[in-house]
Motif scaffolding. Structure first.
Motif, PDB file in Angstrom:
ATOM      1  N   GLY A 238     -26.474 148.187  75.633  1.00 55.26           N
ATOM      2  CA  GLY A 238     -25.339 148.280  76.543  1.00 55.26           C
ATOM      3  C   GLY A 238     -24.110 147.615  75.959  1.00 55.26           C
ATOM      4  O   GLY A 238     -24.165 147.020  74.883  1.00 55.26           O
ATOM      5  N   ASP A 239     -23.010 147.711  76.698  1.00 58.48           N
ATOM      6  CA  ASP A 239     -21.761 147.118  76.205  1.00 58.48           C
ATOM      7  C   ASP A 239     -21.255 145.998  77.103  1.00 58.48           C
ATOM      8  O   ASP A 239     -20.132 145.539  76.945  1.00 58.48           O
ATOM      9  CB  ASP A 239     -20.678 148.188  76.044  1.00 58.48           C
ATOM     10  CG  ASP A 239     -20.179 148.736  77.370  1.00 58.48           C
ATOM     11  OD1 ASP A 239     -20.903 148.610  78.389  1.00 58.48           O
ATOM     12  OD2 ASP A 239     -19.067 149.308  77.407  1.00 58.48           O
TER      13      ASP A 239
ATOM     14  N   HIS B  18     -21.330 154.772  79.420  1.00 56.78           N
ATOM     15  CA  HIS B  18     -19.925 154.581  79.058  1.00 56.78           C
ATOM     16  C   HIS B  18     -19.770 153.429  78.067  1.00 56.78           C
ATOM     17  O   HIS B  18     -20.290 152.334  78.267  1.00 56.78           O
ATOM     18  CB  HIS B  18     -19.079 154.318  80.305  1.00 56.78           C
ATOM     19  CG  HIS B  18     -18.875 155.541  81.138  1.00 56.78           C
ATOM     20  ND1 HIS B  18     -18.224 156.658  80.665  1.00 56.78           N
ATOM     21  CD2 HIS B  18     -19.253 155.833  82.403  1.00 56.78           C
ATOM     22  CE1 HIS B  18     -18.192 157.579  81.605  1.00 56.78           C
ATOM     23  NE2 HIS B  18     -18.821 157.111  82.662  1.00 56.78           N
ATOM     24  N   GLY B  19     -19.075 153.712  76.991  1.00 57.53           N
ATOM     25  CA  GLY B  19     -18.854 152.697  75.973  1.00 57.53           C
ATOM     26  C   GLY B  19     -20.001 152.523  75.011  1.00 57.53           C
ATOM     27  O   GLY B  19     -19.916 151.712  74.081  1.00 57.53           O
ATOM     28  N   VAL B  20     -21.086 153.284  75.213  1.00 61.73           N
ATOM     29  CA  VAL B  20     -22.252 153.173  74.338  1.00 61.73           C
ATOM     30  C   VAL B  20     -22.602 154.540  73.745  1.00 61.73           C
ATOM     31  O   VAL B  20     -22.521 154.739  72.536  1.00 61.73           O
ATOM     32  CB  VAL B  20     -23.468 152.583  75.089  1.00 61.73           C
ATOM     33  CG1 VAL B  20     -24.692 152.526  74.174  1.00 61.73           C
ATOM     34  CG2 VAL B  20     -23.140 151.192  75.612  1.00 61.73           C
ATOM     35  N   LEU B  21     -22.997 155.466  74.601  1.00 62.48           N
ATOM     36  CA  LEU B  21     -23.340 156.809  74.123  1.00 62.48           C
ATOM     37  C   LEU B  21     -22.126 157.733  74.079  1.00 62.48           C
ATOM     38  O   LEU B  21     -22.209 158.831  73.538  1.00 62.48           O
ATOM     39  CB  LEU B  21     -24.425 157.426  75.011  1.00 62.48           C
ATOM     40  CG  LEU B  21     -25.794 156.736  74.945  1.00 62.48           C
ATOM     41  CD1 LEU B  21     -26.757 157.373  75.941  1.00 62.48           C
ATOM     42  CD2 LEU B  21     -26.370 156.785  73.535  1.00 62.48           C
ATOM     43  N   GLU B  22     -21.029 157.296  74.661  1.00 65.15           N
ATOM     44  CA  GLU B  22     -19.804 158.100  74.620  1.00 65.15           C
ATOM     45  C   GLU B  22     -18.637 157.241  74.170  1.00 65.15           C
ATOM     46  O   GLU B  22     -18.677 156.020  74.221  1.00 65.15           O
ATOM     47  CB  GLU B  22     -19.505 158.716  75.992  1.00 65.15           C
ATOM     48  CG  GLU B  22     -19.170 157.712  77.082  1.00 65.15           C
ATOM     49  CD  GLU B  22     -17.760 157.142  77.012  1.00 65.15           C
ATOM     50  OE1 GLU B  22     -16.836 157.856  76.582  1.00 65.15           O
ATOM     51  OE2 GLU B  22     -17.573 155.968  77.383  1.00 65.15           O
TER      52      GLU B  22
ATOM     53  N   TYR C 206     -29.302 144.837  72.662  1.00 64.35           N
ATOM     54  CA  TYR C 206     -28.273 145.232  71.699  1.00 64.35           C
ATOM     55  C   TYR C 206     -26.944 145.322  72.436  1.00 64.35           C
ATOM     56  O   TYR C 206     -26.788 146.163  73.333  1.00 64.35           O
ATOM     57  CB  TYR C 206     -28.597 146.593  71.084  1.00 64.35           C
ATOM     58  CG  TYR C 206     -29.715 146.566  70.070  1.00 64.35           C
ATOM     59  CD1 TYR C 206     -29.444 146.579  68.702  1.00 64.35           C
ATOM     60  CD2 TYR C 206     -31.042 146.530  70.477  1.00 64.35           C
ATOM     61  CE1 TYR C 206     -30.468 146.557  67.767  1.00 64.35           C
ATOM     62  CE2 TYR C 206     -32.076 146.506  69.551  1.00 64.35           C
ATOM     63  CZ  TYR C 206     -31.780 146.526  68.196  1.00 64.35           C
ATOM     64  OH  TYR C 206     -32.793 146.502  67.271  1.00 64.35           O
ATOM     65  N   LEU C 207     -26.017 144.466  72.074  1.00 62.33           N
ATOM     66  CA  LEU C 207     -24.670 144.529  72.644  1.00 62.33           C
ATOM     67  C   LEU C 207     -23.834 145.410  71.724  1.00 62.33           C
ATOM     68  O   LEU C 207     -23.509 145.020  70.601  1.00 62.33           O
ATOM     69  CB  LEU C 207     -24.062 143.136  72.758  1.00 62.33           C
ATOM     70  CG  LEU C 207     -22.665 143.073  73.387  1.00 62.33           C
ATOM     71  CD1 LEU C 207     -22.693 143.577  74.832  1.00 62.33           C
ATOM     72  CD2 LEU C 207     -22.116 141.649  73.345  1.00 62.33           C
ATOM     73  N   TYR C 208     -23.533 146.613  72.213  1.00 65.99           N
ATOM     74  CA  TYR C 208     -22.802 147.577  71.389  1.00 65.99           C
ATOM     75  C   TYR C 208     -21.317 147.560  71.726  1.00 65.99           C
ATOM     76  O   TYR C 208     -20.932 147.507  72.893  1.00 65.99           O
ATOM     77  CB  TYR C 208     -23.346 148.994  71.610  1.00 65.99           C
ATOM     78  CG  TYR C 208     -22.559 150.039  70.841  1.00 65.99           C
ATOM     79  CD1 TYR C 208     -22.833 150.290  69.503  1.00 65.99           C
ATOM     80  CD2 TYR C 208     -21.512 150.733  71.445  1.00 65.99           C
ATOM     81  CE1 TYR C 208     -22.095 151.213  68.782  1.00 65.99           C
ATOM     82  CE2 TYR C 208     -20.766 151.658  70.734  1.00 65.99           C
ATOM     83  CZ  TYR C 208     -21.061 151.895  69.402  1.00 65.99           C
ATOM     84  OH  TYR C 208     -20.314 152.803  68.689  1.00 65.99           O
TER      85      TYR C 208
END
Length: 223
Positions: free
Chosen positions: A178-179, A17-21, A195-197
């Protein structure tokens, strides 16, 4: 710092959630207000409330909307929200889509390295989400971990799942995408790369992340 044997491949650890979608927050907003209405409450989440609560546990949304109710009621409403989501997959599907470049990046990682997905979603729901956005084929039972993190008594955390997966395996490096700040801590535990996405338009909070990105293709520097 936890040490593990070094091998020829890297392990990419994804949040969902919040990364791949993208779009989950809109589904949460619609379902939360639908459950409040069905249960006879006059209170509703405002758009600004939904933005403020982004990334929180679902019961925290109900705690925000109904501060006068006890925690047990918030958890009960969360359960009803999950049931509503399961019974109305089109509501989620209407809002959810794969993040731009997610399929391209996952495919390039899969061609050369190993990747797993750690999510606080319920296991069954996580599969449905991935199927909905067309990314389920990148993961299997061994690499897909829905940890049901919305439970206050969560039995298994992301650090637990990652430690179990890495045990007795050899990786050249651990790459975490991740976020949340807790995702970044996963990488720190293994002296890995983080990596903070955040989706374009969303700001990155202060963190010790190796990189702060808004384009998943930047992860390909690790491939």
């Amino acid at each position: 710092m936890r040490l593990f044997r070094r091998g020829p491949t890297k392990l990419f650890v994804w949040d969902f959630h919040g990364v791949l979608e993208r779009g989950t927050e809109h589904a949460v907003f619609e379902i939360t207000n639908a459950v409040l209405a069905r249960c006879g409450y006059g209170e509703r989440l405002a758009v600004e409330d939904n933005e403020h609560l982004y990334g929180r546990k679902w019961y925290e949304y109900f705690a925000h909307a109904l501060p006068h109710e006890p925690p047990e009621k918030h958890l009960m409403l969360q359960r009803l929200a999950f049931e509503f989501s399961d019974a109305h997959p089109r509501v989620v599907g209407r809002h959810l889509s794969a993040t731009e470049y997610a399929e391209e990046v996952l495919a390039k990682v899969a061609a050369r390295h190993e990747q797993i997905l750690l999510s606080n979603s319920r296991p069954g729901a996580l599969r449905q989400f991935l199927q909905s956005v067309g990314l389920l084929h990148f993961f299997n039972d061994g690499t897909l971990h829905g940890l049901d993190g919305h439970r206050p008594d969560q039995a298994r955390s992301k650090p637990d799942a990652l430690a179990e997966y890495i045990r007795n395996k050899s990786f050249k490096d651990v790459i975490v995408i991740g976020d949340s700040l807790k995702d970044i801590e996963l990488a720190l535990a293994y002296n890995g790369v983080s990596y903070l996405y955040r989706h374009p338009g969303r700001s990155h909070p202060p963190s010790s992340a190796t990189y702060k990105i808004s384009d998943l293709r930047e992860v390909l520097r690790e491939v």
